[in-house]
Design a protein around this motif. Structure first.
Motif, mmCIF file in Angstrom:
data_model
loop_
_atom_site.group_PDB
_atom_site.id
_atom_site.type_symbol
_atom_site.label_atom_id
_atom_site.label_comp_id
_atom_site.label_asym_id
_atom_site.label_seq_id
_atom_site.Cartn_x
_atom_site.Cartn_y
_atom_site.Cartn_z
ATOM 1 N N GLU A 73 2.915 -65.129 -35.823
ATOM 2 C CA GLU A 73 2.473 -63.804 -35.389
ATOM 3 C C GLU A 73 3.490 -62.737 -35.778
ATOM 4 O O GLU A 73 3.126 -61.644 -36.229
ATOM 5 C CB GLU A 73 2.254 -63.800 -33.871
ATOM 6 N N GLU A 74 4.781 -63.050 -35.594
ATOM 7 C CA GLU A 74 5.832 -62.100 -35.970
ATOM 8 C C GLU A 74 5.834 -61.875 -37.481
ATOM 9 O O GLU A 74 6.005 -60.749 -37.959
ATOM 10 C CB GLU A 74 7.190 -62.624 -35.508
ATOM 11 N N MET A 75 5.645 -62.967 -38.238
ATOM 12 C CA MET A 75 5.622 -62.868 -39.694
ATOM 13 C C MET A 75 4.446 -62.020 -40.155
ATOM 14 O O MET A 75 4.584 -61.150 -41.026
ATOM 15 C CB MET A 75 5.526 -64.265 -40.291
ATOM 16 N N PHE A 76 3.268 -62.227 -39.552
ATOM 17 C CA PHE A 76 2.093 -61.455 -39.932
ATOM 18 C C PHE A 76 2.261 -59.984 -39.576
ATOM 19 O O PHE A 76 1.752 -59.101 -40.275
ATOM 20 C CB PHE A 76 0.849 -62.015 -39.258
ATOM 21 N N SER A 77 2.989 -59.717 -38.498
ATOM 22 C CA SER A 77 3.259 -58.336 -38.118
ATOM 23 C C SER A 77 4.098 -57.635 -39.186
ATOM 24 O O SER A 77 3.866 -56.460 -39.516
ATOM 25 C CB SER A 77 3.980 -58.303 -36.770
ATOM 26 N N ILE A 78 5.069 -58.373 -39.747
ATOM 27 C CA ILE A 78 5.903 -57.814 -40.816
ATOM 28 C C ILE A 78 5.067 -57.561 -42.061
ATOM 29 O O ILE A 78 5.175 -56.506 -42.703
ATOM 30 C CB ILE A 78 7.076 -58.763 -41.131
ATOM 31 N N PHE A 79 4.205 -58.510 -42.421
ATOM 32 C CA PHE A 79 3.333 -58.312 -43.570
ATOM 33 C C PHE A 79 2.413 -57.109 -43.360
ATOM 34 O O PHE A 79 2.128 -56.362 -44.299
ATOM 35 C CB PHE A 79 2.483 -59.564 -43.827
ATOM 36 N N GLN A 80 1.947 -56.913 -42.126
ATOM 37 C CA GLN A 80 1.081 -55.773 -41.843
ATOM 38 C C GLN A 80 1.823 -54.465 -42.071
ATOM 39 O O GLN A 80 1.234 -53.480 -42.555
ATOM 40 C CB GLN A 80 0.573 -55.852 -40.399
ATOM 41 N N GLN A 81 3.111 -54.446 -41.737
ATOM 42 C CA GLN A 81 3.905 -53.245 -41.996
ATOM 43 C C GLN A 81 3.974 -52.961 -43.492
ATOM 44 O O GLN A 81 3.898 -51.800 -43.917
ATOM 45 C CB GLN A 81 5.312 -53.426 -41.430
ATOM 46 N N PHE A 82 4.142 -54.011 -44.294
ATOM 47 C CA PHE A 82 4.161 -53.834 -45.742
ATOM 48 C C PHE A 82 2.825 -53.291 -46.237
ATOM 49 O O PHE A 82 2.767 -52.394 -47.082
ATOM 50 C CB PHE A 82 4.448 -55.165 -46.445
ATOM 51 N N ASP A 95 11.836 -51.301 -49.157
ATOM 52 C CA ASP A 95 12.171 -50.556 -47.941
ATOM 53 C C ASP A 95 12.297 -51.469 -46.734
ATOM 54 O O ASP A 95 13.085 -51.207 -45.817
ATOM 55 C CB ASP A 95 11.102 -49.486 -47.660
ATOM 56 N N GLY A 96 11.502 -52.543 -46.717
ATOM 57 C CA GLY A 96 11.531 -53.453 -45.579
ATOM 58 C C GLY A 96 12.415 -54.665 -45.785
ATOM 59 O O GLY A 96 12.430 -55.572 -44.942
ATOM 60 N N LEU A 97 13.157 -54.684 -46.880
ATOM 61 C CA LEU A 97 13.966 -55.856 -47.199
ATOM 62 C C LEU A 97 15.016 -56.129 -46.128
ATOM 63 O O LEU A 97 15.300 -57.289 -45.797
ATOM 64 C CB LEU A 97 14.632 -55.674 -48.562
ATOM 65 N N ASN A 98 15.594 -55.076 -45.578
ATOM 66 C CA ASN A 98 16.626 -55.268 -44.560
ATOM 67 C C ASN A 98 16.067 -55.968 -43.322
ATOM 68 O O ASN A 98 16.778 -56.724 -42.654
ATOM 69 C CB ASN A 98 17.247 -53.930 -44.167
ATOM 70 N N ILE A 99 14.774 -55.750 -43.028
ATOM 71 C CA ILE A 99 14.155 -56.407 -41.877
ATOM 72 C C ILE A 99 14.125 -57.917 -42.095
ATOM 73 O O ILE A 99 14.464 -58.703 -41.205
ATOM 74 C CB ILE A 99 12.722 -55.876 -41.649
#
Length: 207
Positions: A73-82, A95-99
């Motif tokens: 779920e956390e991983m999918f949340s990150i993909f959704q941000q992308f 831009d999201g690499l640091n996350i």
């Protein structure tokens, strides 16, 4: 005389109890590993009886399964941000690499991931869950890299799969480097990782 109706548990309370158990289990796994942490210790850390825990999870393996699902779920949340990023895919991922770096270098949280990987070598169910998680992650990345906003949208399948696997390998390897070299910092990693990632996210004739 009618039998006494079973009291229904408030869904919000039940979810809070599940989260309480998962947090306690993760802490126990961090301290003693999957095999070293028994249900008795998990129940003690969670502040509830083992019998109460079994109302929510039928076994320790079921707890691991839920921890993996939570990670997904956390991983999918990150993909959704992308995917929601207003720029192109390259800009979104850079831009999201640091996350991603922060997440993979968090030895406190990710040590459970290492233990689950070790358990996968002994436990076919855990191995299957982790592989399914990886399949879903690669699928989301493939969709992202072949979207209209990506410069790789026309890339051949074999090359795309190769790039995705190299990207995932680099990110997954950060935890091992941090464990072996505790002085490693996010800033140091990003010096080399940003240009490397940029190369992998662009057609090779443009990199």
């Amino acid at each position: 005389m009618k039998p006494k109706a079973k009291r229904q548990t408030d869904p919000a309370i039940a979810q809070a109890r599940r989260e309480q158990i998962l947090t306690a289990a993760a802490e126990c796994f961090r301290r003693k590993g999957y095999h070293g942490a028994g249900m008795a210790e998990i129940s003690k850390t969670a502040g509830m009886s083992a019998g109460h825990i079994y109302n929510y999870f039928e076994s320790k393996e079921a707890i691991i399964e839920s921890i993996i699902e939570k990670d997904m779920e956390e991983m999918f949340s990150i993909f959704q941000q992308f995917e929601d990023h207003p720029g192109d895919v390259l800009a979104a991922l850079l831009d999201g690499l640091n996350i991603g770096v922060q997440r993979h270098m968090d030895t406190g949280a990710c040590v459970v991931d290492l233990d689950m990987m070790a358990e996968a070598g002994r436990n076919a169910k855990v191995a299957s869950l982790l592989r399914d998680m990886d399949i879903q992650a690669r699928t989301r990345m493939r969709q992202l890299l072949t979207s209209e906003r990506s410069t790789l949208k026309n890339i051949e399948e074999q090359e795309l799969e190769s790039r995705i696997n190299v990207i995932f390998s680099m990110m997954a390897g950060l935890l091992l480097r941090k464990v072996l070299y505790p002085e490693l910092t996010e800033e140091t990693v990003l010096i080399a990782l940003r240009p490397a990632m940029k190369t992998l996210l662009m057609p090779f004739d443009e990199a």
